[in-house]
Scaffold this active site. Structure first.
Site: not given
Length: 263
Positions: A159, A163
């Protein structure tokens, strides 16, 4: 002359619930007409959100598509233009989170998170930019990054990487498309009270041997404002970035995290 909000059409991906729904609600309140997107599994939730927002008097349509599939993203933009006449604001909000240690992570899980969060942002940015360039009026492209684009969290490596990627993509896109009058910025939420963070809390608590809710409490202790954020906190920033007030901003990834991390 800057485009007035009242003549703007915005497309918001991942808008059936959570932050995406709050963004859509705020943009409708601001005067944007909206195309709302989510995956087919969330079709009922998406239509319920659209029905709620039609009470604002804005034109609200829905389009089902998966952000990681090129043909579906292209068709999503085409559908938006067919329904509304043009596209002025793209909010690439769709995203997923998984909580797994690097030593236990399967390559398929890594690929899934990067596919939705980073590949999906790339495809949404690209399809929107092509449409905006064809229109010749400029536009605004916004992407969902995160606090982890500046400060990764353990057990969220995939994750976090996705990002960080959105942050880099945003800067590169801003450089390439400024000549077309297109600004590209990202919003970076911190810890938000959504289903995604409920999942993160559950998994982190299991991994760290904590009671349910204790992981969220632990990570929230660094919030200077003293509370976990709500989706509307993020929507306020997106409202600004989607408005003419941000016309001189591009390539920025802006945190809205209550003061956890300073850029």
């Amino acid at each position: 002359m800057a485009r007035t909000v009242e003549s703007s059409v915005a497309l918001v991906t991942g808008s059936a619930r959570g932050i995406g729904k709050a963004i859509a609600a705020r943009l409708a309140e601001d005067g944007h007409d909206l195309a709302l997107n989510d995956i087919p599994a969330n079709a009922d939730l998406l239509e319920a959100t659209a029905e709620e927002l039609r009470s604002t008097g804005r034109k609200i349509t829905t389009v089902l598509a998966e952000a990681s599939k090129p043909a579906e993203v292209s068709a999503m933009v085409e559908s938006t233009v067919a329904e509304h006449g043009e596209l002025n604001v793209m909010v690439a909000n769709a995203g997923i989170a998984r909580v797994t240690s690097l030593l236990e992570m399967e390559a398929d899980e890594w690929d899934q998170v990067l596919s939705v969060n980073l590949r999906g942002a790339f495809l949404s940015y690209q399809a929107a930019a092509k449409q905006m360039i064809a229109q010749g009026k400029g536009g605004k492209i916004l992407g969902a990054a995160s606090i982890v684009a500046f400060r990764p969290f353990a057990l969220l490596a995939h994750y976090s990487a996705s990002k960080w990627g959105v942050r880099g993509l945003t800067q590169a896109a801003a450089m390439e498309w400024a000549k077309h009058g297109i600004t590209v910025n990202a919003y970076c939420p911190g810890i938000v009270g959504t289903d995604m963070w409920d999942l993160i809390d559950k998994k982190l608590s299991e991994e760290e041997g904590l009671q349910r809710g204790e992981a969220l409490k632990k990570y929230s202790e660094s919030i200077l404002m003293g509370r976990v954020s709500v989706p509307e906190d993020v929507a306020k920033l997106v409202s600004f970035l989607a408005s003419p007030d941000s016309d001189y901003m591009t390539g920025q990834s802006i945190m809205v995290d209550g003061g956890i991390q300073f850029s």
